[in-house]
Design a protein around this motif. Structure first.
Motif, mmCIF file in Angstrom:
data_model
loop_
_atom_site.group_PDB
_atom_site.id
_atom_site.type_symbol
_atom_site.label_atom_id
_atom_site.label_comp_id
_atom_site.label_asym_id
_atom_site.label_seq_id
_atom_site.Cartn_x
_atom_site.Cartn_y
_atom_site.Cartn_z
ATOM 1 N N MET A 153 30.909 -11.434 -17.474
ATOM 2 C CA MET A 153 30.701 -12.784 -16.868
ATOM 3 C C MET A 153 30.003 -13.904 -17.712
ATOM 4 S SD MET A 153 32.633 -12.925 -14.219
ATOM 5 C CE MET A 153 32.043 -14.224 -13.313
ATOM 6 N N ALA A 154 29.148 -13.416 -18.438
ATOM 7 C CA ALA A 154 28.283 -14.242 -19.251
ATOM 8 C C ALA A 154 28.931 -14.833 -20.607
ATOM 9 C CB ALA A 154 26.909 -13.551 -19.668
ATOM 10 N N GLN A 155 30.035 -13.984 -21.006
ATOM 11 C CA GLN A 155 30.854 -14.308 -22.258
ATOM 12 C C GLN A 155 31.633 -15.612 -22.168
ATOM 13 O OE1 GLN A 155 33.930 -11.604 -23.321
ATOM 14 N NE2 GLN A 155 33.992 -11.034 -21.215
ATOM 15 N N PHE A 156 31.656 -15.983 -20.889
ATOM 16 C CA PHE A 156 32.813 -16.985 -20.619
ATOM 17 C C PHE A 156 31.816 -18.576 -20.423
ATOM 18 C CE2 PHE A 156 34.971 -13.660 -18.924
ATOM 19 C CZ PHE A 156 35.715 -13.434 -19.861
ATOM 20 N N THR A 157 30.650 -18.478 -20.612
ATOM 21 C CA THR A 157 30.024 -19.738 -20.167
ATOM 22 C C THR A 157 28.599 -19.920 -21.057
ATOM 23 O OG1 THR A 157 28.943 -20.865 -18.791
ATOM 24 C CG2 THR A 157 28.570 -18.654 -18.447
ATOM 25 N N GLU A 158 28.224 -21.312 -21.394
ATOM 26 C CA GLU A 158 27.077 -21.189 -22.015
ATOM 27 C C GLU A 158 26.172 -21.776 -20.915
ATOM 28 O OE1 GLU A 158 26.516 -21.208 -25.281
ATOM 29 O OE2 GLU A 158 28.432 -20.199 -25.574
ATOM 30 N N GLN A 159 26.357 -22.093 -19.779
ATOM 31 C CA GLN A 159 25.364 -22.373 -18.754
ATOM 32 C C GLN A 159 24.940 -21.087 -18.214
ATOM 33 O OE1 GLN A 159 27.217 -25.127 -16.102
ATOM 34 N NE2 GLN A 159 28.812 -25.496 -17.478
ATOM 35 N N PRO A 160 23.761 -21.095 -17.460
ATOM 36 C CA PRO A 160 23.136 -20.168 -16.474
ATOM 37 C C PRO A 160 24.331 -19.611 -15.566
ATOM 38 C CG PRO A 160 21.697 -22.012 -16.733
ATOM 39 C CD PRO A 160 22.890 -22.372 -17.163
ATOM 40 N N MET A 161 24.181 -18.222 -15.552
ATOM 41 C CA MET A 161 25.145 -17.621 -14.427
ATOM 42 C C MET A 161 24.485 -17.765 -13.024
ATOM 43 S SD MET A 161 26.721 -13.559 -14.474
ATOM 44 C CE MET A 161 25.834 -13.413 -16.081
ATOM 45 N N GLU A 162 25.364 -17.911 -12.033
ATOM 46 C CA GLU A 162 24.906 -17.767 -10.758
ATOM 47 C C GLU A 162 24.941 -16.513 -10.277
ATOM 48 O OE1 GLU A 162 23.568 -20.672 -9.328
ATOM 49 O OE2 GLU A 162 23.755 -21.606 -11.106
#
Length: 120
Positions: free
Chosen positions: A52-61
């Motif tokens: 899930m982290a690989q797709f965003t630069e924002q903090p994961m919820e």
């Protein structure tokens, strides 16, 4: 073999502490499961953090909800994906060992959400 009681909230924090990523948590107390071997679940949760982290630069919820008949663990990544990415074929089998199933939903251009439901 002996059953171990695993606190999902504590497990999520332990895995997150090993990562170099930001995440926002909303985690209910009392979400525990009984298992003989927690190691495969640790591997699954670690895989999901990375996936899930690989797709965003924002903090994961990340949320963990105590429901009357289940526990619901949700990973949400804000991203601009247009198609749902491939996820490991082994995930469903690994979760089945913990009486759990998952759904992966892509709201194109907005966020990717993975929900795991552990039956109590």
């Amino acid at each position: 073999m002996n059953q171990n009681t695993i606190d999902l909230k504590q497990m999520l924090f332990l895995i997150h502490d090993q990562k170099d990523m930001e995440a926002n948590f909303i985690l209910d107390e009392g979400c525990t499961i009984e298992t003989e071997n927690p190691k495969p679940l640790i591997k699954v949760l670690n895989y999901l953090f990375n996936f899930m982290a690989q797709f965003t630069e924002q903090p994961m919820e990340i949320s963990l909800d105590l429901m009357s008949d289940s526990y619901r663990l949700t990973f949400l990544s804000f991203c601009d994906l247009q198609e749902v990415p491939a996820i490991s074929d082994q995930l469903a089998d690994a979760l089945n060992d913990y009486n759990a199933a998952f759904t992966l939903t892509n709201h194109a251009g907005q966020y990717l959400q993975l929900v795991i439901t552990f039956k109590r």
